[in-house]
Design a protein around this motif. Structure first.
Motif, PDB file in Angstrom:
ATOM      1  N   ASP A 181       0.961  -1.109   0.253  1.00 58.80           N
ATOM      2  CA  ASP A 181      -0.093  -0.123   0.281  1.00 58.80           C
ATOM      3  C   ASP A 181       0.653   1.396   0.059  1.00 58.80           C
ATOM      4  O   ASP A 181       2.085   1.141   0.601  1.00 58.80           O
ATOM      5  CB  ASP A 181      -1.062   0.017   1.282  1.00 58.80           C
ATOM      6  N   ASP A 182       0.676   2.242  -0.666  1.00 60.44           N
ATOM      7  CA  ASP A 182       1.389   3.621  -0.779  1.00 60.44           C
ATOM      8  C   ASP A 182       2.391   3.568  -1.290  1.00 60.44           C
ATOM      9  O   ASP A 182       3.400   4.722  -1.904  1.00 60.44           O
ATOM     10  CB  ASP A 182       1.888   3.935   0.970  1.00 60.44           C
ATOM     11  N   VAL A 183       2.207   2.382  -2.127  1.00 60.94           N
ATOM     12  CA  VAL A 183       3.385   2.708  -3.307  1.00 60.94           C
ATOM     13  C   VAL A 183       3.039   2.647  -4.979  1.00 60.94           C
ATOM     14  O   VAL A 183       2.595   1.987  -5.234  1.00 60.94           O
ATOM     15  CB  VAL A 183       4.412   1.455  -3.218  1.00 60.94           C
ATOM     16  N   GLU A 184       3.054   3.746  -5.064  1.00 57.51           N
ATOM     17  CA  GLU A 184       2.804   4.082  -6.965  1.00 57.51           C
ATOM     18  C   GLU A 184       3.718   3.548  -7.820  1.00 57.51           C
ATOM     19  O   GLU A 184       4.888   2.676  -7.907  1.00 57.51           O
ATOM     20  CB  GLU A 184       3.005   5.934  -6.711  1.00 57.51           C
ATOM     21  N   SER A 185       3.768   4.015  -9.362  1.00 56.16           N
ATOM     22  CA  SER A 185       4.879   2.977 -10.112  1.00 56.16           C
ATOM     23  C   SER A 185       6.064   3.667  -9.923  1.00 56.16           C
ATOM     24  O   SER A 185       6.481   4.795  -9.599  1.00 56.16           O
ATOM     25  CB  SER A 185       3.718   3.642 -10.923  1.00 56.16           C
ATOM     26  N   ASN A 186       6.990   3.000 -10.769  1.00 52.49           N
ATOM     27  CA  ASN A 186       8.140   3.306 -10.500  1.00 52.49           C
ATOM     28  C   ASN A 186       9.126   4.856 -12.243  1.00 52.49           C
ATOM     29  O   ASN A 186       9.593   5.204 -11.770  1.00 52.49           O
ATOM     30  CB  ASN A 186       9.151   2.174 -10.605  1.00 52.49           C
ATOM     31  N   VAL A 187       7.471   4.710 -12.733  1.00 55.69           N
ATOM     32  CA  VAL A 187       7.603   6.117 -13.518  1.00 55.69           C
ATOM     33  C   VAL A 187       7.133   6.953 -13.168  1.00 55.69           C
ATOM     34  O   VAL A 187       6.455   7.045 -13.109  1.00 55.69           O
ATOM     35  CB  VAL A 187       7.324   5.718 -14.199  1.00 55.69           C
ATOM     36  N   GLU A 188       8.639   8.255 -13.546  1.00 61.87           N
ATOM     37  CA  GLU A 188       8.295  10.249 -13.221  1.00 61.87           C
ATOM     38  C   GLU A 188       7.703   9.889 -14.661  1.00 61.87           C
ATOM     39  O   GLU A 188       7.977   9.855 -15.591  1.00 61.87           O
ATOM     40  CB  GLU A 188       9.622  10.380 -12.755  1.00 61.87           C
ATOM     41  N   GLU A 189       6.807  11.061 -14.289  1.00 61.78           N
ATOM     42  CA  GLU A 189       6.436  12.293 -15.127  1.00 61.78           C
ATOM     43  C   GLU A 189       7.338  12.559 -16.135  1.00 61.78           C
ATOM     44  O   GLU A 189       8.060  13.207 -15.982  1.00 61.78           O
ATOM     45  CB  GLU A 189       5.428  13.167 -14.388  1.00 61.78           C
ATOM     46  N   LEU A 190       6.576  11.719 -17.431  1.00 60.71           N
ATOM     47  CA  LEU A 190       7.925  12.194 -18.559  1.00 60.71           C
ATOM     48  C   LEU A 190       7.290  13.702 -19.399  1.00 60.71           C
ATOM     49  O   LEU A 190       6.022  14.118 -18.853  1.00 60.71           O
ATOM     50  CB  LEU A 190       6.967  11.144 -19.770  1.00 60.71           C
ATOM     51  N   LYS A 191       8.066  14.817 -19.278  1.00 62.93           N
ATOM     52  CA  LYS A 191       7.631  15.947 -19.530  1.00 62.93           C
ATOM     53  C   LYS A 191       8.228  16.775 -20.689  1.00 62.93           C
ATOM     54  O   LYS A 191       9.238  16.838 -21.514  1.00 62.93           O
ATOM     55  CB  LYS A 191       8.306  16.667 -17.987  1.00 62.93           C
ATOM     56  N   HIS A 192       7.547  15.902 -22.089  1.00 66.26           N
ATOM     57  CA  HIS A 192       7.457  16.521 -23.007  1.00 66.26           C
ATOM     58  C   HIS A 192       6.419  17.082 -23.669  1.00 66.26           C
ATOM     59  O   HIS A 192       7.293  18.685 -24.672  1.00 66.26           O
ATOM     60  CB  HIS A 192       7.415  15.605 -23.150  1.00 66.26           C
ATOM     61  N   ASP A 195       0.623  19.955 -23.084  1.00 70.21           N
ATOM     62  CA  ASP A 195      -0.766  19.490 -22.950  1.00 70.21           C
ATOM     63  C   ASP A 195      -1.571  17.933 -22.056  1.00 70.21           C
ATOM     64  O   ASP A 195      -2.358  18.216 -21.508  1.00 70.21           O
ATOM     65  CB  ASP A 195      -1.445  18.990 -23.850  1.00 70.21           C
ATOM     66  N   LEU A 196      -0.640  17.050 -22.620  1.00 64.19           N
ATOM     67  CA  LEU A 196      -0.385  16.211 -22.127  1.00 64.19           C
ATOM     68  C   LEU A 196      -0.053  15.516 -20.322  1.00 64.19           C
ATOM     69  O   LEU A 196      -1.025  14.832 -19.716  1.00 64.19           O
ATOM     70  CB  LEU A 196       0.747  14.990 -22.272  1.00 64.19           C
ATOM     71  N   ASP A 197       1.111  16.611 -19.346  1.00 67.37           N
ATOM     72  CA  ASP A 197       0.978  16.967 -18.545  1.00 67.37           C
ATOM     73  C   ASP A 197      -0.180  17.487 -17.582  1.00 67.37           C
ATOM     74  O   ASP A 197      -0.488  16.919 -16.816  1.00 67.37           O
ATOM     75  CB  ASP A 197       2.156  17.831 -18.437  1.00 67.37           C
ATOM     76  N   TYR A 205      -3.499  10.683 -12.416  1.00 64.32           N
ATOM     77  CA  TYR A 205      -2.764  10.090 -13.293  1.00 64.32           C
ATOM     78  C   TYR A 205      -1.337  10.589 -11.991  1.00 64.32           C
ATOM     79  O   TYR A 205      -0.743   9.701 -12.063  1.00 64.32           O
ATOM     80  CB  TYR A 205      -2.623   9.963 -14.590  1.00 64.32           C
ATOM     81  N   VAL A 206      -0.831  11.396 -12.030  1.00 66.08           N
ATOM     82  CA  VAL A 206       0.125  12.005 -11.269  1.00 66.08           C
ATOM     83  C   VAL A 206       0.233  11.756 -10.121  1.00 66.08           C
ATOM     84  O   VAL A 206      -0.801  13.190  -9.268  1.00 66.08           O
ATOM     85  CB  VAL A 206       1.314  13.005 -12.041  1.00 66.08           C
TER      86      VAL A 206
END
Lengths: 307, 176
Positions: A181-192, A195-197, A205-206
């Motif tokens: 519990d309380d562990v999210e995914s290992n992927v850091e938000e991709l910032k390119h 609009d998607l961010d 989602y983030v």
């Protein structure tokens, strides 16, 4: 007179002998009682110490089995790499859609070139989702097998019969994989893509945290992550896995069992939990015994750095 | 002339009964009474071991502190067994991989950088981290009577498992 004296002496001797015998008997009784009390105390002590020892051993075995399973889950960082690929594939589809739309608008003649790229990106998302499910299933199967194998190795070492104690073979009561519990995914938000961010933050989602906190994609969202616009039909799922922080990879570890939650369907598990039961009888002169229960849990190795 | 009279069975029983009573009252019962002290010590040691194991499996150090404070089963178990706790303390014991040096951090003190995983003391072999629980335990006999309760320091250590970093704060969980 002489005869009388002899008779008196005999009487004296016999009474002394009788008294001596009686005293010896007393000591024997006292010795027996003492010995019995000490024996009972020793049997109780040995039984108690034995139970304590066996209980600790069972707990250690449960932890060990859970750890063996947990290590298999993210073997060679397969879940971590899959998460990274899914997040990037999502970006690729988004980017391909943008390119396609722009090409259609600005260079209508080149639409036929842009469309296959978009289709390919979308197809790759579908293929990746199938592969993700296969990897999740494989990880779960391998972890279960590893736990059962470890259990089979351990269980034969338990059975013993001592005068004061009898220990059976342990039984596997429950074997589960799940997530922490309380562990999210290992992927850091991709910032390119701005609009998607914004869309990802708006959709939740983030993890929307301020620096220095890592903005990680949430793991195991019930409906997965979707893209805005025409590609809304594609679902991108990220499994829960400890992220590498400042080049530090989270090692596999034993943890408290109550932190393990069931993994949502289709997501790769990142933790294992095992429950064992063991029948024990103590020899206290009568049949007394019970069943010991132990539950162990472990978390898998965290994701490696993105290559 | 001195004459010997054979003892009657009744007399022997009376004599033996008195000795037996003395034996029970002054030897067996006090021994049984006192024998509860090592049993209680073992129970206390067992409870400490189990608690330290659970503390070592916590996510964060503060979580371990909260667990020790909030969980009642262990103090209630000890109280039920006649063991009174005085100032239970939580500490972190860090030992270098070769076992040459060690440091104890208690009272919520954070580990300095050199003792953290990947710090100067973790080269070439990583340090070993364990969480320890200790307390002065007052262990009484079953019936106190003339026997003063013994004050024994009971302690237990368990390996600290979570050696990763918190993605939110970037601190090691052991220091949180």
């Amino acid at each position: 007179m002489k005869t009388k004296t002899t008779s008196g002496n005999r009487q004296n001797h016999s009474s002394r002998a009788a008294s001596s015998r009686q005293r010896t008997g007393n000591i024997l009784v006292v010795t027996c009682v003492t010995f019995a009390v000490i024996s009972v105390a020793m049997i109780i002590g040995y039984s108690f110490a034995g139970l304590y020892f066996v209980n600790n051993r069972l707990q250690t075995s449960a932890d060990e089995i859970a750890l063996a399973g947990a290590k298999k889950l993210n073997d060679r960082d397969r879940i971590g790499q899959m998460n990274n690929m899914v997040a990037r594939c999502r970006q690729l589809v988004y980017s391909s859609r943008q390119d396609y739309e722009e090409t259609k608008k600005v260079f209508p003649d080149l639409e036929n070139f842009a469309e296959p790229l978009l289709t390919e990106a979308r197809d790759s998302a579908g293929l990746l989702e199938k592969e993700r499910q296969r990897v999740s299933s494989l990880a779960e199967t391998e972890a279960m097998t590893a736990m059962r194998q470890r259990f089979d190795d351990v269980k034969t070492t338990y059975a013993m019969t001592l005068p004061w104690m009898k220990v059976d073979e342990p039984q596997l009561r429950d074997l589960k994989v799940g997530r922490v519990d309380d562990v999210e995914s290992n992927v850091e938000e991709l910032k390119h893509f701005g609009d998607l961010d914004k869309n990802d933050v708006a959709q939740g989602y983030v993890l929307d945290l301020q620096a220095p906190a890592m903005r990680l994609y949430k793991g195991e969202l019930p409906d997965g992550m979707r893209l805005p616009g025409d590609d809304n039909d594609l679902v991108f799922k990220l499994s829960s896995l400890p992220a590498p922080v400042d080049n530090t990879i989270a090692p596999a570890r034993v943890m408290l069992p109550n932190r393990v939650e069931p993994a949502t369907a289709g997501n790769a598990p990142s933790a294992a939990r095992v429950s064992l039961r063991l029948k024990v009888e103590t020899g206290l002169g009568f049949s007394s015994g019970g069943v010991l229960h132990s539950t162990g849990a472990a978390s898998t190795t965290g994701a490696c750095l993105q290559q | 002339m001195k004459s010997y009279r054979p003892r009657t069975k009744k007399g022997q029983v009376t004599e033996f009964g008195a000795i037996f009573s003395i034996l029970i009252c002054f030897v067996f019962l006090p021994l049984i009474n006192l024998s509860f002290m090592p049993v209680r010590y073992m129970v206390a040691q067992g409870v400490f071991s189990e608690l330290s194991r659970r503390l070592g499996h916590c996510e964060k150090y503060t979580e371990a502190q909260a667990l020790m404070k909030n969980e009642k089963w262990w103090s209630e178990s000890l109280a039920m067994c006649g063991v009174t706790l005085n100032k239970p303390q939580l500490e972190l014991l860090v030992t270098t991989g070769d076992g040459a040096r060690s440091a104890v951090f208690s009272g919520g003190n954070k580990l300095p950088d050199e003792w953290l995983p990947g710090g100067a003391n973790s080269v070439p072999t990583p340090c070993i981290y364990s969480i320890g629980l200790s307390a002065d335990c007052t262990i009484a006999a079953l019936y106190q009577g003339p026997f003063a309760p013994a004050v024994i320091k009971v302690s237990a250590h368990s390996q600290w498992e979570n050696l990763s970093k918190d993605p939110t704060s970037h601190y090691y969980f052991i220091n949180e």
